[in-house]
Write a protein that holds these residues in place. Structure first.
Motif, PDB file in Angstrom:
ATOM      1  N   UNK A   1       6.851   0.843  -9.736  1.00 45.19           N
ATOM      2  CA  UNK A   1       5.907   0.062  -8.946  1.00 45.19           C
ATOM      3  C   UNK A   1       6.534  -1.286  -8.595  1.00 45.19           C
ATOM      4  N   UNK A   2       6.545  -1.605  -7.296  1.00 43.72           N
ATOM      5  CA  UNK A   2       7.106  -2.875  -6.829  1.00 43.72           C
ATOM      6  C   UNK A   2       6.139  -3.501  -5.832  1.00 43.72           C
ATOM      7  N   UNK A   3       6.042  -4.804  -5.863  1.00 42.47           N
ATOM      8  CA  UNK A   3       5.217  -5.510  -4.887  1.00 42.47           C
ATOM      9  C   UNK A   3       5.888  -6.818  -4.520  1.00 42.47           C
TER      10      UNK A   3
ATOM     11  N   UNK B   1       1.902 -11.673   4.069  1.00 38.09           N
ATOM     12  CA  UNK B   1       2.114 -10.230   3.984  1.00 38.09           C
ATOM     13  C   UNK B   1       2.392  -9.823   2.546  1.00 38.09           C
ATOM     14  N   UNK B   2       1.792  -8.735   2.128  1.00 38.38           N
ATOM     15  CA  UNK B   2       2.141  -8.097   0.869  1.00 38.38           C
ATOM     16  C   UNK B   2       2.658  -6.699   1.191  1.00 38.38           C
ATOM     17  N   UNK B   3       3.664  -6.279   0.475  1.00 35.22           N
ATOM     18  CA  UNK B   3       4.232  -4.949   0.675  1.00 35.22           C
ATOM     19  C   UNK B   3       4.714  -4.430  -0.669  1.00 35.22           C
ATOM     20  N   UNK B   4       4.924  -3.145  -0.752  1.00 31.84           N
ATOM     21  CA  UNK B   4       5.371  -2.599  -2.016  1.00 31.84           C
ATOM     22  C   UNK B   4       5.740  -1.137  -1.932  1.00 31.84           C
ATOM     23  N   UNK B   5       6.181  -0.613  -3.085  1.00 35.89           N
ATOM     24  CA  UNK B   5       6.589   0.779  -3.208  1.00 35.89           C
ATOM     25  C   UNK B   5       5.965   1.368  -4.464  1.00 35.89           C
ATOM     26  N   UNK B   6       5.489   2.608  -4.364  1.00 36.45           N
ATOM     27  CA  UNK B   6       4.895   3.319  -5.490  1.00 36.45           C
ATOM     28  C   UNK B   6       5.673   4.610  -5.705  1.00 36.45           C
ATOM     29  N   UNK B   7       6.211   4.787  -6.905  1.00 38.51           N
ATOM     30  CA  UNK B   7       6.959   5.992  -7.260  1.00 38.51           C
ATOM     31  C   UNK B   7       8.083   6.307  -6.277  1.00 38.51           C
TER      32      UNK B   7
ATOM     33  N   UNK C   1       3.850   0.600   1.282  1.00 38.04           N
ATOM     34  CA  UNK C   1       2.639   0.082   1.899  1.00 38.04           C
ATOM     35  C   UNK C   1       2.849  -1.369   2.312  1.00 38.04           C
ATOM     36  N   UNK C   2       2.058  -1.822   3.261  1.00 38.06           N
ATOM     37  CA  UNK C   2       2.142  -3.209   3.726  1.00 38.06           C
ATOM     38  C   UNK C   2       0.773  -3.619   4.251  1.00 38.06           C
ATOM     39  N   UNK C   3       0.421  -4.881   4.043  1.00 38.03           N
ATOM     40  CA  UNK C   3      -0.830  -5.438   4.554  1.00 38.03           C
ATOM     41  C   UNK C   3      -0.557  -6.861   5.019  1.00 38.03           C
ATOM     42  N   UNK C   4      -1.042  -7.205   6.214  1.00 37.58           N
ATOM     43  CA  UNK C   4      -0.761  -8.504   6.829  1.00 37.58           C
ATOM     44  C   UNK C   4      -2.063  -9.132   7.312  1.00 37.58           C
TER      45      UNK C   4
ATOM     46  N   UNK D   1      -6.309  -8.418  10.604  1.00 39.78           N
ATOM     47  CA  UNK D   1      -5.809  -7.761   9.400  1.00 39.78           C
ATOM     48  C   UNK D   1      -5.119  -6.484   9.828  1.00 39.78           C
ATOM     49  N   UNK D   2      -3.861  -6.335   9.452  1.00 38.26           N
ATOM     50  CA  UNK D   2      -3.075  -5.164   9.810  1.00 38.26           C
ATOM     51  C   UNK D   2      -2.525  -4.537   8.532  1.00 38.26           C
ATOM     52  N   UNK D   3      -2.462  -3.213   8.483  1.00 37.64           N
ATOM     53  CA  UNK D   3      -1.926  -2.556   7.305  1.00 37.64           C
ATOM     54  C   UNK D   3      -1.541  -1.121   7.584  1.00 37.64           C
ATOM     55  N   UNK D   4      -0.600  -0.600   6.798  1.00 35.92           N
ATOM     56  CA  UNK D   4      -0.198   0.789   6.936  1.00 35.92           C
ATOM     57  C   UNK D   4       0.392   1.285   5.623  1.00 35.92           C
ATOM     58  N   UNK D   5       0.410   2.615   5.470  1.00 31.90           N
ATOM     59  CA  UNK D   5       0.966   3.285   4.294  1.00 31.90           C
ATOM     60  C   UNK D   5       1.911   4.377   4.782  1.00 31.90           C
ATOM     61  N   UNK D   6       3.123   4.432   4.207  1.00 26.35           N
ATOM     62  CA  UNK D   6       4.122   5.420   4.603  1.00 26.35           C
ATOM     63  C   UNK D   6       4.511   6.272   3.399  1.00 26.35           C
ATOM     64  N   UNK D   7       4.574   7.584   3.607  1.00 26.07           N
ATOM     65  CA  UNK D   7       5.026   8.516   2.574  1.00 26.07           C
ATOM     66  C   UNK D   7       6.391   9.051   2.979  1.00 26.07           C
TER      67      UNK D   7
END
Length: 418
Positions: free
Chosen positions: A57-59, A106-112, A117-120, A137-143
């Motif tokens: 987990x990273x943020x 902006x916050x962003x991070x990685x899970x496993x 993910x990112x949110x602005x 407010x902008x945000x997205x999640x990438x797999x």
């Protein structure tokens, strides 16, 4: 007997010295060759970050502030006749203003290691007579399934041309060919520029071998603020060919490519608009189909970017602008291009740039163009920089009630990017 005792004493001394040597060597190993340290759980790396002990987990928390000073003189407008005085009045104007172009957290991070993910949260100074929201407010999640397949969902951009963040533009603003509705840059008169704004939707992307990259996506056709009640969807796709190696999403050669790099791209989007025209509300745009071919070149501080555009638009009626639809078929054809170049006269510190862009719209007196240049001073990497540019934008318009205009703009922008 004496000889035997002497030999035993000598052997004992040798064993003691050998033991001391081994002990000393162990001390040296422990003292000068420590065990590898565990990764830091938090710190600063162009933004504050935290991570779990197992690194699953990273943020990261960062931000951007871009402040502009804009001096603009508007000339060449159509003269307005004042019947009471019998004279023509010139609407030429001069303005000088400061503005917050963008301010975001902006916050962003990685899970496993697979999910990014990112949110602005972003705000800016509103342009005159603006009705759009000032805080977004902008945000997205990438797999990231694999290098050849990734899924991104949220506020996304339809794949079209090579995407470049505002943090990495050669000029203070994108060229006149770029559709932009996020702040102080006006849409060109007569008809919008090329491309689409961010919207709610889904994109897929991935690399095909060493040289190719693909992207495809679908988004709402009515914007990401209201629900998509009219079921309008827009589609886009792009194929990129890395002939001489991939290029980061930057218009500059800040990374300093020691070997030449060249990338070619093809993109297309279909926008199901079904909405009143941006400039003539009595006319309804049904759809726009746009295509682009673009390239990017990098070599030892030298960067060149360019693109050529083609768009076909379907209207339900062109009664409001009969002189524009020259073929009287309900379709309008627009073409355009942009090109810019930059060179570091001081590597990663001082960069010179020039740019040109034109739009050729169907119908008389309907074109737009922009020419200019400037310099960029990188105070601390790309995190703190100062940009200065001049551009001359010329808009023509045959639509009744709108005027021809030449804008002479001098812009300065200070950026702090974390």
């Amino acid at each position: 007997m004496f000889r035997s005792k002497t030999i035993r004493i000598l052997l004992l001394v040798v064993l003691i010295l050998a033991g001391r040597a081994v002990y000393a060597q162990t001390i040296n190993v422990n003292e000068f060759q420590p065990l590898p340290a565990e990764p830091k759980s938090s710190g600063w790396d162009s933004g504050f970050y935290i991570r779990s002990a197992d690194d699953n987990f990273k943020m990261k928390v960062g931000g951007k502030v871009q402040v502009q000073q804009i001096t603009q003189k508007k000339t060449g407008l159509q003269k307005i006749f004042n019947s009471s005085t019998g004279r023509f009045i010139t609407p030429d104007s001069f303005s000088d203003t400061f503005a917050v172009r963008r301010a975001s957290i902006m916050t962003s991070g990685t899970i496993y290691e697979k999910v990014d993910w990112a949110a602005v949260v972003q705000t800016r100074t509103a342009p005159p007579n603006a009705t759009a929201q000032r805080i977004l407010f902008l945000g997205d999640v990438a797999y990231n399934v694999a290098p050849y397949f990734s899924v991104d969902m949220g506020i996304v951009s339809l794949p079209f041309e090579k995407s470049v963040s505002s943090s990495w533009l050669l000029a203070v603003e994108p060229p006149v060919t770029a559709t932009q509705t996020d702040g102080l840059k006006d849409l060109t008169i007569a008809r919008q520029s090329f491309g689409s704004s961010d919207d709610l939707g889904l994109t897929i992307s991935g690399d095909i071998g060493k040289y190719f990259r693909y992207e495809a996506g679908v988004v709402n056709g009515s914007g990401f603020i209201p629900e998509n009640s009219d079921n309008n969807l827009s589609y886009g796709g792009r194929l990129e060919f890395n002939i001489l190696g991939s290029i980061p999403p930057s218009q500059t050669d800040f990374a300093w490519s020691e070997t030449p790099k060249l990338v070619l791209g093809l993109g297309t989007i279909f926008e199901d608009v079904q909405a009143p025209d941006d400039f003539v509300s009595t006319i309804t745009r049904k759809w726009d189909w746009s295509s682009v071919g673009d390239f990017a070149f990098r070599y030892r501080g030298f960067a060149v970017n360019g693109a050529g555009y083609y768009r076909k638009s379907k209207y339900t009626s062109t009664a409001g602008v009969p002189s524009v639809d020259t073929n009287a078929d309900g379709y309008l054809i627009d073409k355009g291009y942009y090109a810019n170049a930059g060179y570091y006269v001081m590597p990663k510190k001082l960069e010179l740039q020039i740019n040109a862009a034109q739009i050729f719209r169907e119908g008389p007196d309907n074109d737009a163009n922009e020419f200019g240049g400037g310099l960029n001073w990188y105070i601390h990497k790309n995190n703190v920089k100062l940009q200065l540019d001049y551009s001359r934008v010329l808009d023509y318009d045959a639509v009744p009630g709108l005027n021809n205009a030449a804008y002479h703009r001098i812009r300065t922008m200070f950026s702090l990017i974390l």
